[in-house]
Design a protein around this motif. Structure first.
Motif, PDB file in Angstrom:
ATOM      1  N   LYS A 288       0.835  -1.202   0.000  1.00 54.09           N
ATOM      2  CA  LYS A 288       0.000   0.000   0.000  1.00 54.09           C
ATOM      3  C   LYS A 288       0.870   1.252   0.000  1.00 54.09           C
ATOM      4  O   LYS A 288       0.629   2.206  -0.746  1.00 54.09           O
ATOM      5  N   ARG A 289       1.900   1.262   0.857  1.00 52.37           N
ATOM      6  CA  ARG A 289       2.775   2.438   0.911  1.00 52.37           C
ATOM      7  C   ARG A 289       3.500   2.641  -0.423  1.00 52.37           C
ATOM      8  O   ARG A 289       3.675   3.779  -0.877  1.00 52.37           O
ATOM      9  N   ARG A 290       3.957   1.548  -1.058  1.00 57.93           N
ATOM     10  CA  ARG A 290       4.661   1.669  -2.336  1.00 57.93           C
ATOM     11  C   ARG A 290       3.724   2.186  -3.429  1.00 57.93           C
ATOM     12  O   ARG A 290       4.128   2.985  -4.288  1.00 57.93           O
ATOM     13  N   LEU A 291       2.476   1.743  -3.413  1.00 57.69           N
ATOM     14  CA  LEU A 291       1.509   2.216  -4.399  1.00 57.69           C
ATOM     15  C   LEU A 291       1.181   3.688  -4.180  1.00 57.69           C
ATOM     16  O   LEU A 291       0.940   4.434  -5.130  1.00 57.69           O
ATOM     17  N   GLU A 292       1.176   4.115  -2.924  1.00 60.19           N
ATOM     18  CA  GLU A 292       0.870   5.513  -2.603  1.00 60.19           C
ATOM     19  C   GLU A 292       2.015   6.451  -2.983  1.00 60.19           C
ATOM     20  O   GLU A 292       1.786   7.581  -3.416  1.00 60.19           O
ATOM     21  N   GLY A 322     -10.153  -4.767  -0.406  1.00 55.83           N
ATOM     22  CA  GLY A 322     -11.404  -4.535  -1.121  1.00 55.83           C
ATOM     23  C   GLY A 322     -11.218  -3.795  -2.433  1.00 55.83           C
ATOM     24  O   GLY A 322     -12.198  -3.485  -3.108  1.00 55.83           O
ATOM     25  N   MET A 323      -9.965  -3.514  -2.818  1.00 58.91           N
ATOM     26  CA  MET A 323      -9.682  -2.784  -4.048  1.00 58.91           C
ATOM     27  C   MET A 323      -8.532  -3.456  -4.788  1.00 58.91           C
ATOM     28  O   MET A 323      -7.671  -4.087  -4.175  1.00 58.91           O
ATOM     29  N   THR A 324      -8.496  -3.299  -6.107  1.00 53.88           N
ATOM     30  CA  THR A 324      -7.339  -3.759  -6.868  1.00 53.88           C
ATOM     31  C   THR A 324      -6.176  -2.802  -6.599  1.00 53.88           C
ATOM     32  O   THR A 324      -6.382  -1.657  -6.183  1.00 53.88           O
ATOM     33  N   PRO A 325      -4.933  -3.243  -6.853  1.00 52.50           N
ATOM     34  CA  PRO A 325      -3.806  -2.318  -6.679  1.00 52.50           C
ATOM     35  C   PRO A 325      -3.955  -1.034  -7.493  1.00 52.50           C
ATOM     36  O   PRO A 325      -3.638   0.057  -7.008  1.00 52.50           O
ATOM     37  N   GLY A 326      -4.440  -1.172  -8.732  1.00 54.23           N
ATOM     38  CA  GLY A 326      -4.613   0.025  -9.562  1.00 54.23           C
ATOM     39  C   GLY A 326      -5.639   0.983  -8.985  1.00 54.23           C
ATOM     40  O   GLY A 326      -5.424   2.205  -8.960  1.00 54.23           O
ATOM     41  N   ALA A 327      -6.764   0.448  -8.528  1.00 56.88           N
ATOM     42  CA  ALA A 327      -7.798   1.301  -7.945  1.00 56.88           C
ATOM     43  C   ALA A 327      -7.299   1.943  -6.660  1.00 56.88           C
ATOM     44  O   ALA A 327      -7.595   3.118  -6.373  1.00 56.88           O
ATOM     45  N   TYR A 328      -6.536   1.188  -5.887  1.00 57.44           N
ATOM     46  CA  TYR A 328      -5.982   1.747  -4.641  1.00 57.44           C
ATOM     47  C   TYR A 328      -5.059   2.918  -4.952  1.00 57.44           C
ATOM     48  O   TYR A 328      -5.123   3.962  -4.304  1.00 57.44           O
ATOM     49  N   ARG A 329      -4.187   2.737  -5.950  1.00 60.35           N
ATOM     50  CA  ARG A 329      -3.273   3.821  -6.305  1.00 60.35           C
ATOM     51  C   ARG A 329      -4.040   5.056  -6.760  1.00 60.35           C
ATOM     52  O   ARG A 329      -3.713   6.181  -6.368  1.00 60.35           O
ATOM     53  N   ARG A 330      -5.064   4.869  -7.566  1.00 60.03           N
ATOM     54  CA  ARG A 330      -5.836   6.028  -8.033  1.00 60.03           C
ATOM     55  C   ARG A 330      -6.495   6.759  -6.871  1.00 60.03           C
ATOM     56  O   ARG A 330      -6.638   7.985  -6.904  1.00 60.03           O
ATOM     57  N   ARG A 331      -6.899   6.016  -5.855  1.00 63.44           N
ATOM     58  CA  ARG A 331      -7.578   6.638  -4.711  1.00 63.44           C
ATOM     59  C   ARG A 331      -6.591   7.347  -3.768  1.00 63.44           C
ATOM     60  O   ARG A 331      -6.885   8.426  -3.271  1.00 63.44           O
ATOM     61  N   PHE A 332      -5.425   6.743  -3.530  1.00 66.96           N
ATOM     62  CA  PHE A 332      -4.591   7.208  -2.425  1.00 66.96           C
ATOM     63  C   PHE A 332      -3.260   7.841  -2.816  1.00 66.96           C
ATOM     64  O   PHE A 332      -2.618   8.455  -1.972  1.00 66.96           O
ATOM     65  N   GLN A 333      -2.819   7.695  -4.066  1.00 69.17           N
ATOM     66  CA  GLN A 333      -1.539   8.297  -4.421  1.00 69.17           C
ATOM     67  C   GLN A 333      -1.618   9.813  -4.398  1.00 69.17           C
ATOM     68  O   GLN A 333      -2.628  10.401  -4.817  1.00 69.17           O
ATOM     69  N   VAL A 334      -0.578  10.435  -3.887  1.00 67.06           N
ATOM     70  CA  VAL A 334      -0.542  11.903  -3.893  1.00 67.06           C
ATOM     71  C   VAL A 334      -0.614  12.378  -5.337  1.00 67.06           C
ATOM     72  O   VAL A 334       0.168  11.912  -6.185  1.00 67.06           O
ATOM     73  N   PHE A 337       0.077  17.161  -9.094  1.00 71.17           N
ATOM     74  CA  PHE A 337       0.203  18.605  -8.862  1.00 71.17           C
ATOM     75  C   PHE A 337       0.654  18.931  -7.443  1.00 71.17           C
ATOM     76  O   PHE A 337       1.136  20.029  -7.166  1.00 71.17           O
ATOM     77  N   ALA A 338       0.511  17.952  -6.520  1.00 67.80           N
ATOM     78  CA  ALA A 338       0.887  18.203  -5.129  1.00 67.80           C
ATOM     79  C   ALA A 338       2.251  17.648  -4.770  1.00 67.80           C
ATOM     80  O   ALA A 338       2.730  17.834  -3.654  1.00 67.80           O
ATOM     81  N   ARG A 339       2.888  16.948  -5.702  1.00 67.56           N
ATOM     82  CA  ARG A 339       4.193  16.365  -5.396  1.00 67.56           C
ATOM     83  C   ARG A 339       5.290  17.419  -5.487  1.00 67.56           C
ATOM     84  O   ARG A 339       5.209  18.372  -6.241  1.00 67.56           O
ATOM     85  N   SER A 340       6.334  17.207  -4.696  1.00 66.67           N
ATOM     86  CA  SER A 340       7.460  18.130  -4.682  1.00 66.67           C
ATOM     87  C   SER A 340       8.140  18.136  -6.038  1.00 66.67           C
ATOM     88  O   SER A 340       8.334  17.096  -6.664  1.00 66.67           O
ATOM     89  N   LYS A 341       8.522  19.304  -6.490  1.00 63.20           N
ATOM     90  CA  LYS A 341       9.220  19.433  -7.780  1.00 63.20           C
ATOM     91  C   LYS A 341      10.730  19.441  -7.594  1.00 63.20           C
ATOM     92  O   LYS A 341      11.492  19.532  -8.552  1.00 63.20           O
TER      93      LYS A 341
END
Length: 342
Positions: A288-292, A322-334, A337-341
């Motif tokens: 989960k952390r790696r996907l996020e 309860g979610m696929t890895p892809g769906a989890y990433r779409r829901r929880f990944q930063v 536009f909010a990631r550090s540049k």
């Protein structure tokens, strides 16, 4: 609502343990019909709810954040209400201490006996559970408080992975789970008393969300370590940084110095999970952390957490969260536009 239907009276309970964001959010949304009804044709022009903040005493109540809220009336002044809502509360390091609010508990029992719904957002059920009315009734609470709640109220069945639970012979006991599921609570009350169209309209106006995927994706696995079994605790400590190795259970058995069958029995008794389930939970939590936090593919994540069979990893991930890895990433990944540049 017809022109002759009276608004439902909602009593929103303020106690010093309460979280102001949940209380104010519920207050604003259920009280918004008077304003939104002027601009949204799908909403009734007559407000369906009259929302009032109540407390043990009338006046200012300083909440857990240190901010005060004004209680419109003391509960002793409220002889009748239709809906009682206790917002999220913040537990201290010693957990919930019962018996501090006898006046509120007695009042909630009387309101229930007269037909009121008893509702809680998140951890607000700690207060309502003191009424005894939730004994043997399916309930949810914030997953982080589930163990504390189970210790305080062992007779209340608990499902912290559930977003909303409606129980009781009249469906009059309503609990919502982690923090922002107060969205689901208020939308459920609007559906129940005003209609689905009104709930959809209010949800769009406030950008509220139904948590359709449940709360399993949000729950952070933390294995029990307070069980007192030193041998099991040592293997847990080793496993925390070695869960991705090949054959971790065989290595745990070897390190324990116990017979395999004895170790597996003691591990399960101590932690509540079989060794294989425990390993899987740690691996999925790392995934989960790696996907996020990364853009690594699901296949790469699978390999890094200890699974060569990516298809098995995907099935296991969905079973646990309860979610696929892809769906989890779409829901929880930063979002990008909010990631550090830098």
């Amino acid at each position: 609502m017809s022109a002759t239907t009276r608004p439902l009276h909602v009593s929103l309970v303020a106690i010093p343990d309460a979280v102001i964001s949940t209380l104010s959010g519920i207050y604003d949304v259920l009280g918004s019909f008077r304003m939104l009804g002027q601009i949204e044709p799908a909403l009734p022009t007559q407000a369906p709810f009259t929302v009032e903040i109540v407390a043990a005493e009338r006046g200012a109540v300083q909440l857990a954040s240190g901010l005060p809220v004004e209680a419109h009336r003391a509960v002793s002044e409220v002889g009748r209400t239709d809906i009682v809502i206790v917002p999220s509360i913040l537990l201290g390091p010693d957990g919930w201490k019962t018996g501090r609010y006898p006046q509120l508990i007695d009042w909630a029992r009387r309101m229930h006996a007269d037909g009121a719904l008893l509702c809680s957002a998140c951890s607000g059920v700690f207060l309502l559970a003191e009424t005894g009315l939730f004994d043997d009734q399916d309930t949810t609470v914030h997953w982080a408080y589930a163990e504390a709640f189970a210790r305080a109220f062992p007779r209340v069945p608990l499902s912290p992975e559930r977003v909303l639970m409606v129980s009781g012979p009249r469906e009059e006991l309503v609990t919502s789970g982690a923090s922002m599921t107060w969205h689901d609570l208020v939308l459920y009350l609007i559906v129940r008393h005003v209609g689905a169209t009104a709930a959809q309209t209010v949800a769009r106006s406030f950008a509220l969300q139904w948590h359709h995927d449940g709360l399993a994706p949000y729950i952070v696995f933390q294995g029990r370590t307070d069980h007192g079994d030193a041998v099991v605790a040592e293997t847990q400590s080793w496993l925390a940084s070695h869960f991705a190795v090949a054959s971790p259970i065989e290595e745990m058995v070897r390190r324990s110095g116990l017979a395999e069958r004895t170790f597996k029995r003691r591990f399960t008794e101590a932690t509540g999970f079989s060794p294989i389930d425990y390993v899987q939970r740690l691996r999925i939590e790392d995934a989960k952390r790696r996907l996020e936090r990364t853009d690594a593919s699901a296949d790469d994540v699978s390999w890094k957490v200890g699974y060569e069979d990516a298809a098995f990893f995907r099935r296991l991930f969905k079973r646990v969260t309860g979610m696929t890895p892809g769906a989890y990433r779409r829901r929880f990944q930063v979002p990008a536009f909010a990631r550090s540049k830098t």
